[in-house]
Design a protein around this motif. Sequence first.
Motif, mmCIF file in Angstrom:
data_model
loop_
_atom_site.group_PDB
_atom_site.id
_atom_site.type_symbol
_atom_site.label_atom_id
_atom_site.label_comp_id
_atom_site.label_asym_id
_atom_site.label_seq_id
_atom_site.Cartn_x
_atom_site.Cartn_y
_atom_site.Cartn_z
ATOM 1 N N ALA A 687 0.847 -1.193 0.000
ATOM 2 C CA ALA A 687 0.000 0.000 0.000
ATOM 3 C C ALA A 687 0.879 1.239 0.000
ATOM 4 O O ALA A 687 1.870 1.324 0.729
ATOM 5 N N GLY A 688 0.522 2.213 -0.838
ATOM 6 C CA GLY A 688 1.289 3.450 -0.915
ATOM 7 C C GLY A 688 2.454 3.398 -1.884
ATOM 8 O O GLY A 688 3.059 4.435 -2.181
ATOM 9 N N GLN A 689 2.767 2.214 -2.382
ATOM 10 C CA GLN A 689 3.878 2.083 -3.326
ATOM 11 C C GLN A 689 3.543 2.768 -4.649
ATOM 12 O O GLN A 689 2.397 2.746 -5.105
ATOM 13 N N ARG A 690 4.543 3.381 -5.289
ATOM 14 C CA ARG A 690 4.364 4.020 -6.586
ATOM 15 C C ARG A 690 4.748 3.026 -7.675
ATOM 16 O O ARG A 690 5.817 2.390 -7.623
ATOM 17 N N VAL A 691 3.879 2.871 -8.653
ATOM 18 C CA VAL A 691 4.085 1.906 -9.733
ATOM 19 C C VAL A 691 3.692 2.531 -11.068
ATOM 20 O O VAL A 691 3.156 3.647 -11.120
ATOM 21 N N SER A 692 3.927 1.788 -12.128
ATOM 22 C CA SER A 692 3.484 2.180 -13.468
ATOM 23 C C SER A 692 2.439 1.185 -13.953
ATOM 24 O O SER A 692 2.476 0.003 -13.599
ATOM 25 N N LEU A 693 1.501 1.672 -14.767
ATOM 26 C CA LEU A 693 0.569 0.802 -15.476
ATOM 27 C C LEU A 693 0.941 0.803 -16.946
ATOM 28 O O LEU A 693 1.162 1.873 -17.541
ATOM 29 N N VAL A 694 1.002 -0.380 -17.538
ATOM 30 C CA VAL A 694 1.370 -0.524 -18.940
ATOM 31 C C VAL A 694 0.258 -1.260 -19.665
ATOM 32 O O VAL A 694 -0.203 -2.311 -19.209
ATOM 33 N N GLY A 695 -0.185 -0.700 -20.778
ATOM 34 C CA GLY A 695 -1.210 -1.361 -21.573
ATOM 35 C C GLY A 695 -0.717 -2.699 -22.098
ATOM 36 O O GLY A 695 0.455 -2.862 -22.443
ATOM 37 N N ASP A 696 -1.628 -3.674 -22.168
ATOM 38 C CA ASP A 696 -1.256 -5.037 -22.560
ATOM 39 C C ASP A 696 -2.201 -5.543 -23.645
ATOM 40 O O ASP A 696 -2.684 -6.664 -23.595
ATOM 41 N N ALA A 697 -2.447 -4.663 -24.639
ATOM 42 C CA ALA A 697 -3.398 -5.005 -25.696
ATOM 43 C C ALA A 697 -2.804 -5.930 -26.743
ATOM 44 O O ALA A 697 -3.531 -6.460 -27.579
ATOM 45 N N GLY A 698 -1.473 -6.082 -26.745
ATOM 46 C CA GLY A 698 -0.859 -7.020 -27.676
ATOM 47 C C GLY A 698 -0.499 -6.436 -29.020
ATOM 48 O O GLY A 698 -0.144 -7.179 -29.943
ATOM 49 N N ASP A 699 -0.598 -5.105 -29.194
ATOM 50 C CA ASP A 699 -0.175 -4.502 -30.456
ATOM 51 C C ASP A 699 1.202 -3.871 -30.289
ATOM 52 O O ASP A 699 1.866 -4.029 -29.262
ATOM 53 N N GLN A 700 1.653 -3.127 -31.305
ATOM 54 C CA GLN A 700 3.016 -2.599 -31.284
ATOM 55 C C GLN A 700 3.150 -1.274 -30.556
ATOM 56 O O GLN A 700 4.267 -0.745 -30.429
ATOM 57 N N HIS A 701 2.066 -0.717 -30.063
ATOM 58 C CA HIS A 701 2.105 0.612 -29.455
ATOM 59 C C HIS A 701 2.332 0.507 -27.936
ATOM 60 O O HIS A 701 1.728 -0.323 -27.268
ATOM 61 N N VAL A 748 -9.920 -3.362 -19.339
ATOM 62 C CA VAL A 748 -8.780 -2.999 -20.169
ATOM 63 C C VAL A 748 -7.577 -3.844 -19.743
ATOM 64 O O VAL A 748 -7.220 -3.864 -18.557
ATOM 65 N N PRO A 749 -6.923 -4.555 -20.651
ATOM 66 C CA PRO A 749 -5.786 -5.394 -20.248
ATOM 67 C C PRO A 749 -4.549 -4.544 -19.937
ATOM 68 O O PRO A 749 -4.081 -3.767 -20.772
ATOM 69 N N VAL A 750 -4.020 -4.684 -18.732
ATOM 70 C CA VAL A 750 -2.855 -3.912 -18.304
ATOM 71 C C VAL A 750 -1.940 -4.787 -17.448
ATOM 72 O O VAL A 750 -2.342 -5.834 -16.943
ATOM 73 N N ARG A 751 -0.712 -4.298 -17.252
ATOM 74 C CA ARG A 751 0.237 -4.906 -16.332
ATOM 75 C C ARG A 751 0.757 -3.829 -15.390
ATOM 76 O O ARG A 751 0.806 -2.658 -15.741
ATOM 77 N N ILE A 752 1.132 -4.249 -14.197
ATOM 78 C CA ILE A 752 1.707 -3.343 -13.200
ATOM 79 C C ILE A 752 3.218 -3.536 -13.188
ATOM 80 O O ILE A 752 3.699 -4.665 -13.119
ATOM 81 N N GLU A 753 3.944 -2.424 -13.291
ATOM 82 C CA GLU A 753 5.402 -2.479 -13.209
ATOM 83 C C GLU A 753 5.869 -1.682 -12.008
ATOM 84 O O GLU A 753 5.445 -0.535 -11.810
ATOM 85 N N LYS A 754 6.748 -2.272 -11.227
ATOM 86 C CA LYS A 754 7.308 -1.582 -10.079
ATOM 87 C C LYS A 754 8.308 -0.530 -10.543
ATOM 88 O O LYS A 754 9.003 -0.720 -11.545
ATOM 89 N N VAL A 755 8.361 0.564 -9.830
ATOM 90 C CA VAL A 755 9.288 1.645 -10.150
ATOM 91 C C VAL A 755 10.647 1.329 -9.533
ATOM 92 O O VAL A 755 10.743 0.965 -8.356
#
Length: 756
Positions: A687-701, A748-755
């Motif tokens: 809790a309180g951790q800062r992270v990034s969200l990354v789209g996981d739609a499976g395309d090149q963007h 929406v498909p996404v992944r969580i990445e730790k900073v």
Amino acid sequence: MTDDTKPTEYEGTSGGWGSLRGIVQTMAREMSSPGALATLRTQNKTGGFMCTSCAWGKPKHPHAFEFCENGAKATLWELTTRCCTPDFFAEHSVTELRKWSDHDLEQQGRLTHPLRFDQASDRYVPCSWEEAFSAIGAGLKAIEPKSAVFYASGRASLETSYLYALFSRLYGHNNLPDSSNMCHETTSVTLNKLIGSPVGTCVLDDFEQCDAIFFFGQNTGTNSPRFLHPLQKAVERGCKVVTFNPIREKGLLEFTNPQRPGQMLTGRNTQISCQYLQVRAGGDIAAIMGLCKYVLAADEQRGGTVIDHDFIAAHCTGYDAFRAKAEATSWERIEQESGLSRADIEEAGRVYVEADRVIGVYGMGLTQHVHGFENIAMLLNLLLMRGHIGRPGAGICPVRGHSNVQGQRTVGISEKPELVPLDKLAEQFDFDPPRDEGMTTVRVCEGVLDGSVRAFIGLGGNFLRAIPDQGRIEPAWEQLDLTVQIATKLNRSHLFNGRTAYLLPCLGRSEEDMQAGGPQTVTVEDSFSHIHGSLGHRQPASEHLKSELAIVAGIAKTTLSANPKLRWDEWTDDYGLVRDLIAETYHEQFHDMNARMFEPGGFYRGNDARERIWKTESGKAEFTAPEMLAATDVADADGRYRLVTVRSNDQFNTTIYGYSDRMRGIEGKRDVILISPVDIERAGLAAGQRVSLVGDAGDQHLRRIDDLEIVPFDLPAGTIVGYYPELNPLIALAHHDRNSKTPASKAVPVRIEKVG
């Protein structure tokens, strides 16, 4: 569960003193004019001002205060004394303003002067209305009409919407996307195909007769709080409310009525839902399939007395295929895809079976999915099984989010030519309307990217902030030849401009609209297909403002060739003449419109499906057999989550009133991800951790948002929640309902990445 992962929550109820505090805080923040209180007293009442917030119905017999917290905030926001004058734009470049938050942009107050974007100085500069209209007309005449887009938000009146749609077709295109494309277009497509009506079949009176209400993906407490009053009354007379939603929203749990002194003084509340099922994001098809299986089994056990077989035989088609699909679907798969237990679904099924009259209510939790069509179709299957379409106290009830978004479609703002009486318009105005299909919101974005869209006129709204894939579309936007934004306040869409660009300030609905013919009335349509007159009384924020209708007429005059049947000046002087045109074009629904617009409760334009007249291809109401149980087409995988974007309690659409999401217990921030304690521990997060969200739609963007705070919240495993519109850049443009092209802002498909 540790103290660090204990879910964040609000200990109070919806409504109550928290609601009153929210209104007072907004009034102080906006420094609203004293007349705002007088406007609130007439809000949503016959002869008064119709709220610019949600489209919930206006009763014949209103409460003393017929407004909710968010409706009051919308009015106070509009009647702010803050003014965004040319001096502000002289001090700040557009590039600088792009770094500001949505809240801070709109907090600058009401726009006061027509403005032209000057590329050399990167600033808006004041201009005359004559200059703006002339330049816009010249810009539109210089391009192929089908490369232009006329977008409309859900706020513009029926009169303005009718003329805007007429202008578009006279100019030569059907490119008329509106905010419905981003929220309830799935409703329009699904219901029209399956029961022959693009809108819900209920009216307000049905909530006084129903025995059960089943909610799917609709947050009443935040998005349509006035709905809580009929819900409270229904529960008190014995109606059962069953809710399916990944998030336990306070409005459908408990309500303290601010207009009941006894509840306010004692702290008592009304428990709304008898059962609250936290279906996983995208799991509604499976959950409703489970309900249908229970109904089939109960019918067999009770000798065929549960299902309305006579109704199905007389009015429906496709039942046998649907029944076969339901019987072949295993409970194991239903539990897996819904995230719910068979026992819980069967308990809800018992409520459904024991009720004589059932209403199915839903919001964008059903519509904004890749398989949103199937979501709504399954709810229709459930209701059709027992004949709950086309009789009092029952029906299907989509809750619209914007005050006149349904009405705009009714009077011609549609990219689908088959939904508009083009032959009648051709006869009325002596021209040949375009017959090809226009652009949806998704197609507009694709056209901006591939260069086929050259001009954009925005009648209100915040288009660029509301769409998906903003990171790709914003840079391409500046390649347009012409952009025009009609607005009351500054927002992010105004900071990305074409080679020629104008920002045109308009009156708010609460303000007096004085034309040559005197003060003007406008009309709007609510979610129940009732039409209401609205009359503003407040002093306009600036003497330089024009009404939306006057702006549309002004642009049309400089764009179109002369035609004696186009009386733009007369229509601007007297909106009653426009209502006469609407009544002529849509006579069956709008006859005698001028005489009826102030009927208490509004006048009803009718609904064929409510009368069991099925204007479908088959001539009957249609059952469907879904090919999938999950409303997403992205498979589950380790580390992949289903993101649901939501509004806060201090927000309406892209307008951020403040940073208090009181009913979720979140204060002072919006850069958060809500995630279940189970998922936090499983992913090794805190809790309180800062992270990034990354789209996981499976395309090149690459779609990525950094520096988001983890907040523990009561959610199903694998479902995470964040705020709209900040997280819209994570949604791929191709991630939309397959039938309606509504962007899929849920699951929406996404992944969580730790900073770090």
